[in-house]
Design a protein around this motif. Sequence first.
Motif, short mmCIF file in Angstrom:
data_model
loop_
_atom_site.label_atom_id
_atom_site.label_comp_id
_atom_site.label_asym_id
_atom_site.label_seq_id
_atom_site.Cartn_x
_atom_site.Cartn_y
_atom_site.Cartn_z
N MET A 6 48.58 -28.57 4.94
CA MET A 6 48.00 -29.47 3.94
C MET A 6 48.66 -29.29 2.59
N ALA A 7 48.91 -28.02 2.19
CA ALA A 7 49.57 -27.77 0.91
C ALA A 7 50.99 -28.34 0.92
N SER A 8 51.70 -28.21 2.04
CA SER A 8 53.07 -28.71 2.12
C SER A 8 53.10 -30.23 2.06
N MET A 9 52.14 -30.89 2.69
CA MET A 9 52.09 -32.35 2.66
C MET A 9 51.92 -32.87 1.25
N LEU A 10 51.24 -32.10 0.41
CA LEU A 10 51.06 -32.50 -0.98
C LEU A 10 52.21 -32.05 -1.87
N ALA A 11 52.68 -30.82 -1.67
CA ALA A 11 53.63 -30.22 -2.61
C ALA A 11 55.08 -30.59 -2.33
N LEU A 12 55.48 -30.69 -1.06
CA LEU A 12 56.89 -30.91 -0.77
C LEU A 12 57.41 -32.26 -1.27
N PRO A 13 56.74 -33.38 -0.97
CA PRO A 13 57.27 -34.66 -1.50
C PRO A 13 57.33 -34.66 -3.03
N LEU A 14 56.30 -34.11 -3.66
CA LEU A 14 56.30 -34.07 -5.12
C LEU A 14 57.40 -33.16 -5.65
N LEU A 61 32.37 -22.48 -5.95
CA LEU A 61 32.07 -23.78 -6.57
C LEU A 61 32.17 -24.91 -5.56
N VAL A 62 33.23 -24.90 -4.74
CA VAL A 62 33.39 -25.96 -3.74
C VAL A 62 32.31 -25.85 -2.67
N ALA A 63 31.93 -24.62 -2.30
CA ALA A 63 30.88 -24.43 -1.29
C ALA A 63 29.55 -24.97 -1.79
N LEU A 64 29.27 -24.81 -3.08
CA LEU A 64 28.04 -25.37 -3.64
C LEU A 64 28.06 -26.89 -3.61
N TRP A 65 29.26 -27.45 -3.64
CA TRP A 65 29.39 -28.91 -3.66
C TRP A 65 29.35 -29.51 -2.25
N VAL A 66 30.14 -28.91 -1.30
CA VAL A 66 30.24 -29.50 0.04
C VAL A 66 29.37 -28.79 1.06
N GLY A 67 28.86 -27.60 0.72
CA GLY A 67 28.00 -26.87 1.65
C GLY A 67 28.74 -25.77 2.37
N ILE A 68 27.97 -25.01 3.14
CA ILE A 68 28.52 -23.90 3.90
C ILE A 68 29.38 -24.43 5.05
N GLY A 69 30.50 -23.80 5.29
CA GLY A 69 31.41 -24.22 6.35
C GLY A 69 32.85 -24.00 5.94
N LEU A 70 33.77 -24.55 6.72
CA LEU A 70 35.19 -24.34 6.49
C LEU A 70 35.78 -25.29 5.46
N GLU A 71 35.05 -26.33 5.07
CA GLU A 71 35.62 -27.28 4.13
C GLU A 71 35.97 -26.60 2.81
N ALA A 72 35.07 -25.78 2.30
CA ALA A 72 35.31 -25.11 1.02
C ALA A 72 36.51 -24.16 1.08
N PRO A 73 36.64 -23.29 2.10
CA PRO A 73 37.84 -22.45 2.17
C PRO A 73 39.14 -23.24 2.28
N TYR A 74 39.11 -24.33 3.03
CA TYR A 74 40.32 -25.13 3.16
C TYR A 74 40.74 -25.69 1.80
N VAL A 75 39.79 -26.19 1.03
CA VAL A 75 40.10 -26.73 -0.29
C VAL A 75 40.62 -25.63 -1.21
#
Length: 246
Positions: A40-48, A80-94
């Motif tokens: 995910m980081a490469s998809m954002l960072a490499l083209p830029l 901060l992200v976990a408080l926003w999206v909830g418990i789970g893997l979404e916050a660590p991924y972000v």
Amino acid sequence: MTLFLDALNWIFDPANYVGDGSIPSRLLEHLVFTFVTLLMASMLALPLGFLIGHTGRGRGLAVAVSGGLRALPTLGLLTLVALWVGIGLEAPYVALTVLAIPPVLAGAYTGFEAIDRATIDAARSVGMSEWQIVRKVEIPLGLPLLIGGLRSGTLQVVATATLAAYVADFGLGRFLFSGLKTRDYAEMLGGSILVILLALVLEGIFSVIHRVILPRGVAAGRPTEVRAGSVRPRPGMESTIAKGRK
């Protein structure tokens, strides 16, 4: 010393290699998490990064943004992200994607910037388009620094991915948090050793990749020996190419 031996006993205990939450399953979870985050980081960072390195525009902004992202406290961002999206893997991924972007971005644009401009001018003089220059000249010659950025990002994610267990039952970090909860310090140290070993293995893999896939001229420090592309020079352009290679 006793704690270290206890940690080794925990690592080699056959009971920790079967069932859910075993060492192999946690190790696989950690590897998958690292791979997806780096992707995910490469998809954002490499083209830029390629765009900045090729055009020379936006470098100051990229440096400032990368520095700001590096300064973010990962645990604070994760919370901060976990408080926003909830418990789970979404916050660590972000949170971990944000952590991995700066080294990958820096490796992409500095790899392009390190190329001798005479080489780029020679490629243009033979009639190569801007896309051909990027694909056949700048990316191959910029591979050393690009791989270095990917290596740095991978090792940062592997080490910091233990924090994913803070908000999810996932990865090698579970051994650290469960050991802390039960005061099983052998499990905590054993989990830490596994993370260190995983990082060392990935470092070795990147070293092998660095040696295998780089063009011979680049690896030897002679980028002008690497062919710019398969486009043949137009009649009368040989002298221009020769000047560009000096």
